[in-house]
Design a protein around this motif. Sequence first.
Motif, PDB file in Angstrom:
ATOM      1  N   GLU A 201      14.881  25.610 -45.340  1.00  0.00           N
ATOM      2  CA  GLU A 201      15.478  24.760 -44.311  1.00  0.00           C
ATOM      3  C   GLU A 201      16.926  25.171 -44.055  1.00  0.00           C
ATOM      4  N   PRO A 202      17.321  25.315 -42.776  1.00  0.00           N
ATOM      5  CA  PRO A 202      18.723  25.657 -42.490  1.00  0.00           C
ATOM      6  C   PRO A 202      19.652  24.505 -42.874  1.00  0.00           C
ATOM      7  N   VAL A 203      20.800  24.855 -43.429  1.00  0.00           N
ATOM      8  CA  VAL A 203      21.806  23.835 -43.736  1.00  0.00           C
ATOM      9  C   VAL A 203      22.302  23.234 -42.421  1.00  0.00           C
ATOM     10  N   GLU A 204      22.239  21.913 -42.318  1.00  0.00           N
ATOM     11  CA  GLU A 204      22.662  21.248 -41.079  1.00  0.00           C
ATOM     12  C   GLU A 204      24.143  21.509 -40.820  1.00  0.00           C
ATOM     13  N   ARG A 205      24.471  21.845 -39.585  1.00  0.00           N
ATOM     14  CA  ARG A 205      25.870  22.076 -39.240  1.00  0.00           C
ATOM     15  C   ARG A 205      26.122  21.767 -37.769  1.00  0.00           C
ATOM     16  N   GLU A 206      27.373  21.415 -37.495  1.00  0.00           N
ATOM     17  CA  GLU A 206      27.783  21.082 -36.127  1.00  0.00           C
ATOM     18  C   GLU A 206      29.143  21.700 -35.877  1.00  0.00           C
ATOM     19  N   LEU A 207      29.272  22.442 -34.769  1.00  0.00           N
ATOM     20  CA  LEU A 207      30.546  23.075 -34.429  1.00  0.00           C
ATOM     21  C   LEU A 207      31.570  22.003 -34.059  1.00  0.00           C
ATOM     22  N   LEU A 208      32.706  22.002 -34.768  1.00  0.00           N
ATOM     23  CA  LEU A 208      33.767  21.036 -34.502  1.00  0.00           C
ATOM     24  C   LEU A 208      34.754  21.572 -33.481  1.00  0.00           C
ATOM     25  N   HIS A 209      35.327  22.740 -33.762  1.00  0.00           N
ATOM     26  CA  HIS A 209      36.247  23.370 -32.831  1.00  0.00           C
ATOM     27  C   HIS A 209      36.515  24.799 -33.267  1.00  0.00           C
ATOM     28  N   THR A 210      37.175  25.534 -32.402  1.00  0.00           N
ATOM     29  CA  THR A 210      37.533  26.932 -32.654  1.00  0.00           C
ATOM     30  C   THR A 210      39.048  27.049 -32.701  1.00  0.00           C
ATOM     31  N   VAL A 211      39.560  27.741 -33.732  1.00  0.00           N
ATOM     32  CA  VAL A 211      41.007  27.879 -33.911  1.00  0.00           C
ATOM     33  C   VAL A 211      41.353  29.351 -34.108  1.00  0.00           C
ATOM     34  N   GLU A 212      42.659  29.645 -34.055  1.00  0.00           N
ATOM     35  CA  GLU A 212      43.112  31.000 -34.329  1.00  0.00           C
ATOM     36  C   GLU A 212      42.923  31.322 -35.815  1.00  0.00           C
ATOM     37  N   ASP A 213      42.634  32.584 -36.080  1.00  0.00           N
ATOM     38  CA  ASP A 213      42.430  33.019 -37.459  1.00  0.00           C
ATOM     39  C   ASP A 213      43.789  33.290 -38.100  1.00  0.00           C
ATOM     40  N   ASP A 214      44.224  32.375 -38.963  1.00  0.00           N
ATOM     41  CA  ASP A 214      45.546  32.530 -39.583  1.00  0.00           C
ATOM     42  C   ASP A 214      45.553  33.559 -40.715  1.00  0.00           C
ATOM     43  N   GLU A 215      44.412  34.191 -40.976  1.00  0.00           N
ATOM     44  CA  GLU A 215      44.361  35.230 -41.997  1.00  0.00           C
ATOM     45  C   GLU A 215      44.595  36.627 -41.424  1.00  0.00           C
ATOM     46  N   VAL A 216      44.702  36.717 -40.111  1.00  0.00           N
ATOM     47  CA  VAL A 216      45.020  37.993 -39.466  1.00  0.00           C
ATOM     48  C   VAL A 216      46.537  38.135 -39.401  1.00  0.00           C
ATOM     49  N   PRO A 217      47.103  39.236 -39.913  1.00  0.00           N
ATOM     50  CA  PRO A 217      48.563  39.397 -39.940  1.00  0.00           C
ATOM     51  C   PRO A 217      49.186  39.334 -38.546  1.00  0.00           C
ATOM     52  N   VAL A 218      50.387  38.765 -38.490  1.00  0.00           N
ATOM     53  CA  VAL A 218      51.130  38.706 -37.228  1.00  0.00           C
ATOM     54  C   VAL A 218      51.391  40.119 -36.740  1.00  0.00           C
ATOM     55  N   GLY A 219      51.131  40.373 -35.453  1.00  0.00           N
ATOM     56  CA  GLY A 219      51.342  41.695 -34.874  1.00  0.00           C
ATOM     57  C   GLY A 219      50.136  42.595 -34.934  1.00  0.00           C
ATOM     58  N   HIS A 220      49.068  42.144 -35.593  1.00  0.00           N
ATOM     59  CA  HIS A 220      47.844  42.937 -35.669  1.00  0.00           C
ATOM     60  C   HIS A 220      47.251  43.061 -34.271  1.00  0.00           C
ATOM     61  N   PRO A 221      46.728  44.257 -33.897  1.00  0.00           N
ATOM     62  CA  PRO A 221      46.181  44.441 -32.543  1.00  0.00           C
ATOM     63  C   PRO A 221      45.109  43.428 -32.151  1.00  0.00           C
ATOM     64  N   LEU A 222      44.382  42.904 -33.127  1.00  0.00           N
ATOM     65  CA  LEU A 222      43.303  41.963 -32.831  1.00  0.00           C
ATOM     66  C   LEU A 222      43.725  40.504 -32.998  1.00  0.00           C
TER      67      LEU A 222
END
Length: 292
Positions: free
Chosen positions: A167-188
Amino acid sequence: MHINFPLLLVIAVAVTGLLALLDYLWLAPRRRRAMAAYEAQVTTVDPVTLGRLNKEPLLVEYGKSFFPVLAVVLVLRSFLVEPFQIPSGSMKPTLEIGDFILVNKFSYGIRLPVLETKIIPVDDPQRGDVMVFRYPNDPRINYIKRVVGLPGDHIRYADKRLFVNGEPVERELLHTVEDDEVPVGHPLQAMAKVDLYQEQLGETAHQARYKRLSQTPPEREWTVPEGHYFMVGDNRDNSNDSRYWSSPDMPRELWGMVPDNYIVGKAFAVWMHWPEPKLSNLPSFSRVGLIN
């Protein structure tokens, strides 16, 4: 270098306790006899001399002073509650780097300090619990993840979704945020986003994060052996956990599932947030609360 604090604490309690016992059985009676002999020999008692005869050796004085404090700490830390600090982001957004948490040592049974042998069973980990355990590849290190699979469960991870016993674990999308684990200035950096989901594991509702730009891992499945637990971090694309293991031939850092005798306890509260413990950066109490 990892310091074995539980072992040091047990040794400290043993040493200070022996000093206190030595004083009680031998040194204190000897002092009392010396005082009685002195008082019998003189007509006027000199308080200074009497105090000198009754003075405890410095080592014994320190031992008797520290023993009750260390004994209480040992009991609390070994059998009731132990504090930990979160060193990594593998449990984001539930736990952030620098969170100071409390772990219930009683929830999953009473274990002897140092030996970690369970002497009184209380309860077993439940699906959805946030659990601290000793890292199977290096038991001196403590890890923290969420319990996903119980003994006998069939776990599958496909297309970044968890399945438990088909059975798939029940989940619901709450919101989308910026990825704070990507270094500042990274091309992506501008494109790096994270989807935050509300998931339901057993009786526990919690949040989990999935990176949109991360590579989708190949479909994998496992059966949890008896006496073991399948552990997964809430930061699903940045967590070294039970998903990255299939056989003893895999690299050493891929550690698999957690045996029952490696369990430390159940994390239940955040009591402080202090990512850089120093005077110029004071702790915050904004994240204080129970852990889901």
